[in-house]
Design an enzyme around this catalytic site. Structure first.
Site, short mmCIF file in Angstrom:
data_model
loop_
_atom_site.label_atom_id
_atom_site.label_comp_id
_atom_site.label_asym_id
_atom_site.label_seq_id
_atom_site.Cartn_x
_atom_site.Cartn_y
_atom_site.Cartn_z
N LYS A 209 0.84 -1.20 0.00
CA LYS A 209 0.00 0.00 0.00
C LYS A 209 0.88 1.25 0.00
O LYS A 209 0.67 2.17 -0.77
CB LYS A 209 -0.92 -0.03 1.23
CG LYS A 209 -1.84 1.15 1.32
CD LYS A 209 -2.84 0.98 2.46
CE LYS A 209 -3.64 2.28 2.61
NZ LYS A 209 -4.63 2.21 3.67
N GLU A 215 10.38 -4.84 4.61
CA GLU A 215 10.45 -6.23 4.17
C GLU A 215 10.20 -6.34 2.66
O GLU A 215 10.93 -7.01 1.92
CB GLU A 215 9.38 -7.08 4.89
CG GLU A 215 9.58 -7.24 6.37
CD GLU A 215 8.89 -6.15 7.19
OE1 GLU A 215 8.67 -5.04 6.66
OE2 GLU A 215 8.60 -6.42 8.38
N GLY A 269 -5.09 -1.78 4.86
CA GLY A 269 -4.26 -2.92 4.41
C GLY A 269 -4.91 -4.26 4.68
O GLY A 269 -4.97 -5.13 3.80
N ARG A 270 -5.42 -4.44 5.89
CA ARG A 270 -5.98 -5.76 6.25
C ARG A 270 -7.39 -5.98 5.70
O ARG A 270 -8.00 -7.02 5.94
CB ARG A 270 -5.92 -5.97 7.77
CG ARG A 270 -6.54 -4.85 8.58
CD ARG A 270 -6.18 -4.95 10.07
NE ARG A 270 -6.69 -3.83 10.83
CZ ARG A 270 -6.04 -2.69 11.03
NH1 ARG A 270 -4.85 -2.51 10.51
NH2 ARG A 270 -6.58 -1.73 11.75
N GLU A 355 -4.84 -6.80 14.86
CA GLU A 355 -4.33 -5.47 14.47
C GLU A 355 -5.48 -4.44 14.56
O GLU A 355 -5.23 -3.26 14.80
CB GLU A 355 -3.74 -5.51 13.06
CG GLU A 355 -2.86 -4.31 12.74
CD GLU A 355 -2.02 -4.49 11.47
OE1 GLU A 355 -0.87 -4.95 11.56
OE2 GLU A 355 -2.51 -4.16 10.38
N HIS A 386 -4.14 -33.69 17.50
CA HIS A 386 -2.97 -34.50 17.86
C HIS A 386 -1.84 -33.62 18.39
O HIS A 386 -0.68 -34.03 18.41
CB HIS A 386 -2.52 -35.31 16.64
CG HIS A 386 -3.62 -36.22 16.16
ND1 HIS A 386 -3.81 -37.48 16.68
CD2 HIS A 386 -4.63 -36.02 15.28
CE1 HIS A 386 -4.87 -38.03 16.11
NE2 HIS A 386 -5.40 -37.16 15.26
N LYS A 525 9.24 -0.72 14.67
CA LYS A 525 9.87 -0.36 13.39
C LYS A 525 10.85 0.80 13.62
O LYS A 525 11.95 0.82 13.06
CB LYS A 525 8.81 0.14 12.40
CG LYS A 525 7.91 -0.91 11.82
CD LYS A 525 7.06 -0.27 10.71
CE LYS A 525 5.82 -1.03 10.39
NZ LYS A 525 4.92 -0.35 9.47
O1 F6P Z 1 1.89 -4.33 9.95
C1 F6P Z 1 1.66 -3.00 9.67
C2 F6P Z 1 1.17 -2.79 8.27
O2 F6P Z 1 1.06 -1.43 8.06
C3 F6P Z 1 -0.16 -3.48 7.96
O3 F6P Z 1 -1.26 -2.80 8.42
C4 F6P Z 1 -0.07 -3.62 6.49
O4 F6P Z 1 -0.99 -4.53 6.01
C5 F6P Z 1 1.37 -4.07 6.33
O5 F6P Z 1 2.07 -3.32 7.30
C6 F6P Z 1 1.96 -3.88 4.96
O6 F6P Z 1 1.95 -2.55 4.55
P1 F6P Z 1 2.17 -2.15 3.03
O7 F6P Z 1 1.06 -2.73 2.24
O8 F6P Z 1 2.14 -0.64 3.03
O9 F6P Z 1 3.50 -2.68 2.59
#
Ligand code: F6P
Length: 556
Positions: A209, A215, A269-270, A355, A386, A525
């Site tokens: 987003k 990452e 995002g979620r 979240e 199990h 972060k």
């Molecule tokens: O974990 C925090 C967060 O902002 C989530 O809400 C989001 O889904 C995720 O990181 C990834 O963010 P982006 O889509 O901006 O890479």
């Protein structure tokens, strides 16, 4: 505060009246308990939500419905649909429902006075065109070969939704295309995924987003290096597409704007699976099935917006969560899908629920005044049986379990599905009724002694019932919900996910929380950014606690 309202006080009194009652007695006292506490949803091809094994009575739900009215959940729904900035700490509207509103006469949906539906439609059309181009082989890689492998690089909401749904709809996948997901910053994730792939036939989707997430940006850079090492810089435009709200950053990364799929800041995002973030899923199952999933979610939207609270599936799930967390003091909830295909649902819902609702400050900047989201975890059945079910049955903790099962198998192998259902229903029955010591002893005493062996000698000596009986006692009274679905298909899955989204919405309104921000993920972060130069040896290890400094030193 919600805890100061008369509705809350009524619930408190009711909870104290119920204290000490065992579920087994509640069932014995009311032969119609199942009928009374079960809700069906026929529009969604006959869903059944069984709340009868929760520690509630017929009085509980009307009292929870009173809380729904007190918190003005219908008013919050109206604000969401009107595009009001109900994500107040970020000043954003919350309109994932607009993403599945097409073709249903839903009419315009406006943000800041502008109808967002034409933009939504345009991106969907672009997604359909892209899916068709990949599936038909019209889209070719830099060397002219068709694409065989898609790698989605994203994390959190840009990964969990499409990843979960891609697995859930495994029975619906198009042939000849494999879709992979890479999320972790640990290079093992990308390296092991790429190990089996060929640059010439691989296409990367960079999904973020913000297009700043550490990452995703690191994995995207490494993927790009892998591709250009084999095919050169010019190949990027045939092997990389992006999904983002930040199209300027996409361009700065070097991805052709023609290969970018937009979404908007009013999509959290979620909650973004329904947007262009669903592209890898649409590639996996074909665009028509993706559209069927949107239609399923829309059907659940309509149900949520119109059904009275005591027949409203998202509201009922929210009521049970709130009741268990705040009136029974339960701190965890286990999500137990008896469906291998729904194996990633617990992980997906961890983000959606924890979240969204793992917060203690309300919309007015004050304490909520009661526990909120329980810790959510889970595994598909029967595997969990199990592993950790021992603790559920005899571990001495009370927690709520949520069983999900499908009437019909998505992979109908003879002999499997009936056994799966038998196990699912057996577990909720056992957790509910338990077994007394007298029952355990009677069972042991009536056990048939082992046959003499051919040498005329008895096998193992039958255990003494009074010795073994205490180990075979099950306290029971462990509450659970069972959601029985029809066959898992795109429509059902869409409605299922929307069910949980609206449950989260309802709980946010009941607790007076903003379910749409996530400030809690920022602090870690921020510290990671400060530590990185120290770990890289570019800055002195200073200004931090001795434990963290010691750990960094140990890596030098
Ligand atoms: O974990 C925090 C967060 O902002 C989530 O809400 C989001 O889904 C995720 O990181 C990834 O963010 P982006 O889509 O901006 O890479």
């Amino acid at each position: 505060m919600v805890v100061d309202t008369p509705a809350w006080q009524h619930l408190k009194r009711h909870a104290s009246d119920l204290r000490g009652q065992h579920l087994r007695d509640l069932f014995a006292a009311d032969p119609n308990r199942f009928q009374r506490l079960t809700v069906r949803w026929s529009q969604g091809n006959d869903w059944l939500l069984d709340l009868s094994k929760q520690r509630i009575t017929a009085e509980t739900l009307p009292l929870l419905a009173e809380l729904w009215r007190t918190a003005d959940v219908p008013g919050w729904i109206a604000k969401m649909r009107a595009g009001a900035p109900i994500n107040h700490t970020e000043g954003r509207a919350v309109l994932h429902v607009a993403l599945r509103n097409m073709g249903h006469d839903g009419g315009p949906i406006k943000v800041d006075g502008r109808d967002v539906m034409p933009d939504v439609q345009a991106v969907l059309t672009k997604m359909r065109g892209f899916c068709d181009a990949i599936h038909s082989g019209h889209w070719r890689g830099a060397t002219g070969e068709p694409i065989c492998d898609i790698v989605n690089i994203g994390i959190g909401g840009s990964d969990l939704g499409p990843r979960m749904a891609t697995q859930a709809l495994a029975a619906q996948h198009v042939p000849h295309l494999r879709v992979h997901y890479v999320a972790n910053l640990d290079g093992a994730d990308l390296a092991t995924t790429l190990a089996g792939l060929t640059p010439r036939t691989t296409l990367f989707i960079i999904a973020s987003k913000t297009f700043t997430t550490q990452e995703t940006m690191q994995n995207a850079a490494s993927a790009r290096a892998w591709l250009t090492a084999a095919l050169g810089e010019a190949a990027v435009s045939r092997h990389f597409v992006a999904i983002s709200t930040a199209l300027d950053r996409v361009a700065a990364f070097g991805i052709d704007p023609a290969n970018a799929f937009a979404f908007w800041d009013w999509v959290g995002g979620r909650f973004s699976l329904w947007s262009a973030i669903g592209l890898p899923l649409a590639l996996a199952i074909g665009f028509d099935k993706f559209a069927a999933m949107l239609a399923g979610a829309h059907a659940m939207d309509e149900h949520f917006f119109s059904a009275p609270p005591q027949e409203n599936l998202p509201a009922l799930l929210a009521f049970i969560d709130l009741w268990n967390a705040d009136f029974l003091g339960l701190q965890t909830r286990a999500l137990l899908p008896y469906s291998q295909s729904l194996g990633l649902l617990p992980r997906y819902l961890q983000q959606l629920e924890m979240e969204s609702l793992g917060k203690q400050v309300d919309r007015d900047g004050k304490s909520v005044g009661c526990p909120t989201q329980p810790i959510l975890w889970g595994e598909p059945g029967t595997n969990g049986q199990h592993a950790f079910y021992q603790l559920l049955h005899q571990g001495g903790r009370t927690l709520s379990c949520e069983f999900i099962a499908c009437r019909e198998a998505d992979f109908p192998l003879a002999g499997h599905h009936e056994k799966l259902l038998a196990n699912c229903f057996a577990q909720s029955a056992a957790l509910m009724q338990g077994k007394t010591e007298a029952e355990a002893r009677a069972e042991l005493e009536s056990a048939v002694p082992p046959e003499p062996t051919s040498s005329g000698v008895h096998g193992a000596v039958p255990p003494d019932p009074s010795f073994l009986a205490p180990y075979k006692v099950f306290p029971g009274n462990q509450p659970s919900t069972t959601l029985l679905l029809p066959k898992l298909d795109p429509h059902t899955l869409g409605a299922l996910i929307a069910l949980y989204e609206h449950k989260v919405f309802t709980l946010g309104a009941l607790w007076n929380l903003n379910a749409f921000d996530q400030w809690g993920v920022e602090y870690g972060k921020q510290i990671a950014n400060a530590l990185l130069p120290m770990i890289e040896g570019k800055a002195p290890v200073a200004g931090i606690d001795s434990s963290t400094a010691g750990l960094i030193d140990a890596c030098q």
